[in-house]
Design a protein around this motif. Structure first.
Motif, PDB file in Angstrom:
ATOM      1  N   CYS A 135       0.840  -1.195   0.000  1.00  0.00           N
ATOM      2  CA  CYS A 135       0.000   0.000   0.000  1.00  0.00           C
ATOM      3  C   CYS A 135       0.883   1.255   0.000  1.00  0.00           C
ATOM      4  CB  CYS A 135      -0.885  -0.027   1.238  1.00  0.00           C
ATOM      5  SG  CYS A 135      -1.790   1.503   1.497  1.00  0.00           S
ATOM      6  N   CYS A 181       0.150   2.953   3.775  1.00  0.00           N
ATOM      7  CA  CYS A 181       0.551   2.317   5.037  1.00  0.00           C
ATOM      8  C   CYS A 181       1.622   1.243   4.851  1.00  0.00           C
ATOM      9  CB  CYS A 181      -0.665   1.726   5.745  1.00  0.00           C
ATOM     10  SG  CYS A 181      -1.336   0.271   4.930  1.00  0.00           S
ATOM     11  N   CYS A 222      -7.116  -0.572   0.042  1.00  0.00           N
ATOM     12  CA  CYS A 222      -6.265  -1.242   1.029  1.00  0.00           C
ATOM     13  C   CYS A 222      -7.137  -1.702   2.198  1.00  0.00           C
ATOM     14  CB  CYS A 222      -5.178  -0.292   1.519  1.00  0.00           C
ATOM     15  SG  CYS A 222      -4.224  -0.976   2.891  1.00  0.00           S
ATOM     16  N   CYS A 235      -5.835   0.334   5.680  1.00  0.00           N
ATOM     17  CA  CYS A 235      -6.013   1.755   5.964  1.00  0.00           C
ATOM     18  C   CYS A 235      -7.107   2.383   5.105  1.00  0.00           C
ATOM     19  CB  CYS A 235      -4.702   2.504   5.764  1.00  0.00           C
ATOM     20  SG  CYS A 235      -4.224   2.611   4.036  1.00  0.00           S
ATOM     21  N   GLN A 267      -7.068   3.106   1.965  1.00  0.00           N
ATOM     22  CA  GLN A 267      -6.548   3.871   0.831  1.00  0.00           C
ATOM     23  C   GLN A 267      -7.059   3.290  -0.483  1.00  0.00           C
ATOM     24  OE1 GLN A 267      -4.268   6.520   0.521  1.00  0.00           O
ATOM     25  NE2 GLN A 267      -4.259   6.325  -1.707  1.00  0.00           N
TER      26      GLN A 267
HETATM   27 ZN   LIG Z   1      -2.906   0.883   3.383  1.00  0.00          ZN
END
Ligand SMILES: [Zn+2]
Ligand SMILES: [Zn+2]
Length: 171
Positions: free
Chosen positions: A136, A139, A150, A153, A155
């Motif tokens: 990612c 993170c 992700c 997190c 994302q």
């Molecule tokens: Zn992430």
């Protein structure tokens, strides 16, 4: 079945030779010298004695072959193969073997770029720096290939094809 035969090929030849040698050393004397004198075995017809002795002795072959498998398999998984072979051989009730199959590491992957074996799920190859697993961009946790976001997190992720480039920029 093909996977099973592939795994069988992991067993080293000396293990098979030892296994069948031990088989002959145990089953032949049992059949010719022990069975005719044993009071319980003597009551059975000769063909039943043969079936029992030669059949049960096959377990010995399986046992030695399994130890051979654990030796080679632990070696190719870059585990402590001597320790695991000893555990499989000497811990009673096959507990060492069961533990091995529960605890064994995943098979190491070869780096597509330089061919080194990588044991850990590292994002980059420590030898040549090639990207092994996408991570990612926010993170840095490892991503599955089909993820759109992700899972760690949240994302939003770019197209899988552009992920490699993005990772290299990040690193
Ligand atoms: Zn992430
Ligand atoms: Zn590499």
């Amino acid at each position: 079945m093909s996977r099973f035969t592939k795994e069988l090929r992991v067993i080293p030849k000396p293990a098979w030779i030892t296994a069948w040698f031990a088989y002959l050393c145990v089953s032949v004397p049992l059949f010719f010298f022990v069975a005719p004198t044993d009071p319980a075995m003597r009551k059975l017809p000769r063909w039943e004695q043969a079936l029992l002795i030669y059949g049960f002795s096959l377990l010995l072959v399986a046992w030695v072959a399994l130890i051979g498998y654990i030796y080679s398999d632990a070696k190719r998984r870059q585990m402590r193969y001597v320790m695991w072979t000893l555990l499989a051989t000497f811990v009673p009730h096959a507990i060492g073997m069961i533990l091995y199959f529960i605890l064994r590491d995943p098979l190491p992957k070869t780096c597509p770029s330089c061919g080194h074996l990588e044991k850990l799920k590292l994002p980059f190859c420590p030898h040549c720096g090639a990207l092994l697993h996408p991570t990612c961009p926010k993170c840095n946790k490892p991503l599955e290939l089909n993820w759109v976001n992700c899972a760690y997190c949240g994302q939003q992720l770019p197209e899988p094809a552009t992920r490699a480039g993005l990772n290299h920029q990040g690193a």
